[in-house]
Design a protein around this motif. Sequence first.
Motif, PDB file in Angstrom:
ATOM      1  N   LEU A 296      12.178   4.339  -8.130  1.00  0.00           N
ATOM      2  CA  LEU A 296      12.281   3.034  -8.658  1.00  0.00           C
ATOM      3  C   LEU A 296      11.110   1.529  -8.369  1.00  0.00           C
ATOM      4  O   LEU A 296      10.645   1.062  -8.906  1.00  0.00           O
ATOM      5  CB  LEU A 296      13.658   2.402  -9.421  1.00  0.00           C
ATOM      6  N   LEU A 297      11.344   1.669  -6.665  1.00  0.00           N
ATOM      7  CA  LEU A 297      10.914   0.287  -6.643  1.00  0.00           C
ATOM      8  C   LEU A 297       9.363   0.797  -6.018  1.00  0.00           C
ATOM      9  O   LEU A 297       8.835  -0.018  -6.344  1.00  0.00           O
ATOM     10  CB  LEU A 297      11.553   0.452  -5.079  1.00  0.00           C
ATOM     11  N   GLU A 298       9.195   2.862  -6.136  1.00  0.00           N
ATOM     12  CA  GLU A 298       7.741   2.340  -6.103  1.00  0.00           C
ATOM     13  C   GLU A 298       6.785   2.106  -7.546  1.00  0.00           C
ATOM     14  O   GLU A 298       6.075   1.432  -7.388  1.00  0.00           O
ATOM     15  CB  GLU A 298       7.705   3.797  -5.903  1.00  0.00           C
ATOM     16  N   ASP A 299       7.843   2.900  -8.295  1.00  0.00           N
ATOM     17  CA  ASP A 299       7.197   2.167  -9.762  1.00  0.00           C
ATOM     18  C   ASP A 299       6.904   1.178  -9.978  1.00  0.00           C
ATOM     19  O   ASP A 299       5.971   0.592 -10.924  1.00  0.00           O
ATOM     20  CB  ASP A 299       8.569   3.024 -10.867  1.00  0.00           C
ATOM     21  N   ALA A 300       8.240   0.066  -9.821  1.00  0.00           N
ATOM     22  CA  ALA A 300       7.921  -1.436  -9.413  1.00  0.00           C
ATOM     23  C   ALA A 300       7.023  -1.719  -8.881  1.00  0.00           C
ATOM     24  O   ALA A 300       6.073  -2.751  -8.816  1.00  0.00           O
ATOM     25  CB  ALA A 300       9.550  -2.084  -9.428  1.00  0.00           C
ATOM     26  N   ARG A 301       6.055  -1.534  -8.079  1.00  0.00           N
ATOM     27  CA  ARG A 301       5.496  -1.983  -7.553  1.00  0.00           C
ATOM     28  C   ARG A 301       4.241  -1.620  -7.728  1.00  0.00           C
ATOM     29  O   ARG A 301       2.772  -2.666  -7.246  1.00  0.00           O
ATOM     30  CB  ARG A 301       5.813  -1.376  -5.505  1.00  0.00           C
ATOM     31  N   ALA A 302       4.157  -0.430  -8.520  1.00  0.00           N
ATOM     32  CA  ALA A 302       3.050   0.339  -9.235  1.00  0.00           C
ATOM     33  C   ALA A 302       2.701  -0.332 -10.314  1.00  0.00           C
ATOM     34  O   ALA A 302       1.984  -1.174 -10.564  1.00  0.00           O
ATOM     35  CB  ALA A 302       3.165   1.589  -9.408  1.00  0.00           C
ATOM     36  N   LYS A 303       3.707  -0.633 -10.985  1.00  0.00           N
ATOM     37  CA  LYS A 303       3.632  -2.274 -12.286  1.00  0.00           C
ATOM     38  C   LYS A 303       3.012  -3.425 -11.598  1.00  0.00           C
ATOM     39  O   LYS A 303       2.353  -3.692 -12.528  1.00  0.00           O
ATOM     40  CB  LYS A 303       4.409  -1.891 -12.694  1.00  0.00           C
ATOM     41  N   TYR A 304       3.541  -3.773 -10.984  1.00  0.00           N
ATOM     42  CA  TYR A 304       3.366  -5.255 -10.354  1.00  0.00           C
ATOM     43  C   TYR A 304       2.337  -5.797  -9.390  1.00  0.00           C
ATOM     44  O   TYR A 304       1.613  -6.787  -9.248  1.00  0.00           O
ATOM     45  CB  TYR A 304       4.246  -5.995 -10.103  1.00  0.00           C
ATOM     46  N   GLY A 305       1.873  -4.366  -9.054  1.00  0.00           N
ATOM     47  CA  GLY A 305       0.909  -4.570  -7.467  1.00  0.00           C
ATOM     48  C   GLY A 305       1.334  -5.663  -6.605  1.00  0.00           C
ATOM     49  O   GLY A 305       2.041  -5.329  -6.177  1.00  0.00           O
ATOM     50  N   ASP A 306      -0.167  -6.418  -5.914  1.00  0.00           N
ATOM     51  CA  ASP A 306      -0.381  -7.179  -5.235  1.00  0.00           C
ATOM     52  C   ASP A 306       0.816  -8.946  -5.986  1.00  0.00           C
ATOM     53  O   ASP A 306       1.096  -9.475  -4.926  1.00  0.00           O
ATOM     54  CB  ASP A 306      -1.383  -7.402  -5.322  1.00  0.00           C
ATOM     55  N   ALA A 307       1.023  -8.883  -7.136  1.00  0.00           N
ATOM     56  CA  ALA A 307       2.385  -9.515  -7.170  1.00  0.00           C
ATOM     57  C   ALA A 307       3.319  -9.546  -6.424  1.00  0.00           C
ATOM     58  O   ALA A 307       4.291 -11.105  -6.472  1.00  0.00           O
ATOM     59  CB  ALA A 307       2.021  -9.609  -8.871  1.00  0.00           C
ATOM     60  N   ILE A 308       3.897  -8.627  -6.316  1.00  0.00           N
ATOM     61  CA  ILE A 308       5.086  -8.488  -5.351  1.00  0.00           C
ATOM     62  C   ILE A 308       5.107  -7.292  -4.426  1.00  0.00           C
ATOM     63  O   ILE A 308       4.170  -6.812  -3.844  1.00  0.00           O
ATOM     64  CB  ILE A 308       6.050  -7.903  -6.174  1.00  0.00           C
ATOM     65  N   THR A 309       5.802  -7.647  -3.025  1.00  0.00           N
ATOM     66  CA  THR A 309       6.149  -6.844  -1.934  1.00  0.00           C
ATOM     67  C   THR A 309       7.048  -6.289  -1.539  1.00  0.00           C
ATOM     68  O   THR A 309       8.602  -7.693  -2.208  1.00  0.00           O
ATOM     69  CB  THR A 309       5.704  -8.083  -0.650  1.00  0.00           C
ATOM     70  N   ILE A 310       7.690  -5.055  -1.643  1.00  0.00           N
ATOM     71  CA  ILE A 310       8.846  -4.694  -1.572  1.00  0.00           C
ATOM     72  C   ILE A 310       8.980  -3.733  -0.294  1.00  0.00           C
ATOM     73  O   ILE A 310       7.900  -4.168   0.025  1.00  0.00           O
ATOM     74  CB  ILE A 310       8.445  -3.608  -3.008  1.00  0.00           C
ATOM     75  N   LEU A 311      10.553  -4.122   0.054  1.00  0.00           N
ATOM     76  CA  LEU A 311      10.609  -3.761   1.365  1.00  0.00           C
ATOM     77  C   LEU A 311      11.532  -2.601   1.161  1.00  0.00           C
ATOM     78  O   LEU A 311      12.195  -3.487   0.220  1.00  0.00           O
ATOM     79  CB  LEU A 311      10.387  -4.314   2.836  1.00  0.00           C
ATOM     80  N   ALA A 312      11.780  -1.503   2.233  1.00  0.00           N
ATOM     81  CA  ALA A 312      12.839  -0.842   1.980  1.00  0.00           C
ATOM     82  C   ALA A 312      13.477  -0.534   3.121  1.00  0.00           C
ATOM     83  O   ALA A 312      12.483  -0.062   3.797  1.00  0.00           O
ATOM     84  CB  ALA A 312      13.242   0.360   0.978  1.00  0.00           C
ATOM     85  N   ILE A 313      14.485  -1.046   4.105  1.00  0.00           N
ATOM     86  CA  ILE A 313      14.769  -1.558   5.372  1.00  0.00           C
ATOM     87  C   ILE A 313      16.368  -0.911   5.085  1.00  0.00           C
ATOM     88  O   ILE A 313      17.437  -0.169   4.843  1.00  0.00           O
ATOM     89  CB  ILE A 313      15.520  -2.688   5.205  1.00  0.00           C
ATOM     90  N   ASN A 314      15.959   0.823   5.816  1.00  0.00           N
ATOM     91  CA  ASN A 314      16.820   1.377   6.403  1.00  0.00           C
ATOM     92  C   ASN A 314      17.830   1.322   7.250  1.00  0.00           C
ATOM     93  O   ASN A 314      17.516   0.206   8.038  1.00  0.00           O
ATOM     94  CB  ASN A 314      16.513   3.177   6.726  1.00  0.00           C
ATOM     95  N   ARG A 315      19.583   1.941   6.700  1.00  0.00           N
ATOM     96  CA  ARG A 315      20.359   1.344   8.020  1.00  0.00           C
ATOM     97  C   ARG A 315      20.471   2.150   9.311  1.00  0.00           C
ATOM     98  O   ARG A 315      21.124   2.983   8.780  1.00  0.00           O
ATOM     99  CB  ARG A 315      21.735   1.364   7.002  1.00  0.00           C
ATOM    100  N   LYS A 316      20.463   1.597  10.256  1.00  0.00           N
ATOM    101  CA  LYS A 316      20.723   2.510  11.371  1.00  0.00           C
ATOM    102  C   LYS A 316      19.902   3.775  11.650  1.00  0.00           C
ATOM    103  O   LYS A 316      20.552   4.813  12.344  1.00  0.00           O
ATOM    104  CB  LYS A 316      21.656   2.017  11.251  1.00  0.00           C
ATOM    105  N   GLU A 317      19.081   4.426  11.079  1.00  0.00           N
ATOM    106  CA  GLU A 317      19.070   5.894  11.469  1.00  0.00           C
ATOM    107  C   GLU A 317      17.356   5.750  12.086  1.00  0.00           C
ATOM    108  O   GLU A 317      17.122   4.672  11.965  1.00  0.00           O
ATOM    109  CB  GLU A 317      18.930   6.137   9.804  1.00  0.00           C
ATOM    110  N   ASP A 318      17.176   7.082  12.095  1.00  0.00           N
ATOM    111  CA  ASP A 318      15.862   6.602  13.079  1.00  0.00           C
ATOM    112  C   ASP A 318      14.457   7.308  12.686  1.00  0.00           C
ATOM    113  O   ASP A 318      14.826   7.327  11.741  1.00  0.00           O
ATOM    114  CB  ASP A 318      16.135   7.829  14.697  1.00  0.00           C
ATOM    115  N   ILE A 319      13.708   6.483  13.107  1.00  0.00           N
ATOM    116  CA  ILE A 319      12.020   7.263  12.312  1.00  0.00           C
ATOM    117  C   ILE A 319      11.767   8.307  11.630  1.00  0.00           C
ATOM    118  O   ILE A 319      11.792   9.197  10.602  1.00  0.00           O
ATOM    119  CB  ILE A 319      11.234   6.198  13.044  1.00  0.00           C
ATOM    120  N   PRO A 320      12.196   9.461  12.635  1.00  0.00           N
ATOM    121  CA  PRO A 320      12.144  11.011  12.187  1.00  0.00           C
ATOM    122  C   PRO A 320      12.961  11.306  10.515  1.00  0.00           C
ATOM    123  O   PRO A 320      12.845  12.145  10.096  1.00  0.00           O
ATOM    124  CB  PRO A 320      12.657  11.566  12.955  1.00  0.00           C
TER     125      PRO A 320
END
Length: 157
Positions: free
Chosen positions: A63-87
């Motif tokens: 859903l966040l990806e779709d919104a980023r595609a719709k609004y483009g550079d007008a908005i920045t969207i971050l998804a911060i993961n809770r305590k899990e490692d990068i792999p």
Amino acid sequence: RERIEHAGYFALENDLQAIQATEEVSYTDMEGNRVDLISFKGKPLVINSWATWIPFSKDELKLLEDARAKYGDAITILAINRKEDIPRIKSFTSLFNISGDVIILADAVDNFYTVIQGYATPETVFYNSDGTILMHKRGVLTESELHSAIETLISSS
């Protein structure tokens, strides 16, 4: 901290400055580089707190990806993961074809969730371009809620 609740949203009296990385706390991108959240100040920002073990995370990231595609550079969207490692994060996002339009960050000590006084993962915080919080949605975010909040952010900037 004062909380003002309306329609499932909370306005909190903290801003990007309150969630900055320190020597003990750091947000990292998927290549392991340190990211300072204050660097996103200057345009509307949406930050989603999520985890691979939350059933709603896959759909919400899409859903966040779709919104980023719709609004483009007008908005920045971050998804911060809770305590899990990068792999683990990379494996999850690749499994569900999360493309990367949303900036995925790791938070090894769960600082963001702690600072926003989280209790209903996922949680989404909407920041004005000056870095102050406009809204805080606890729990699952609907498409209409997301688009309404983003449009409010963009029109107020």
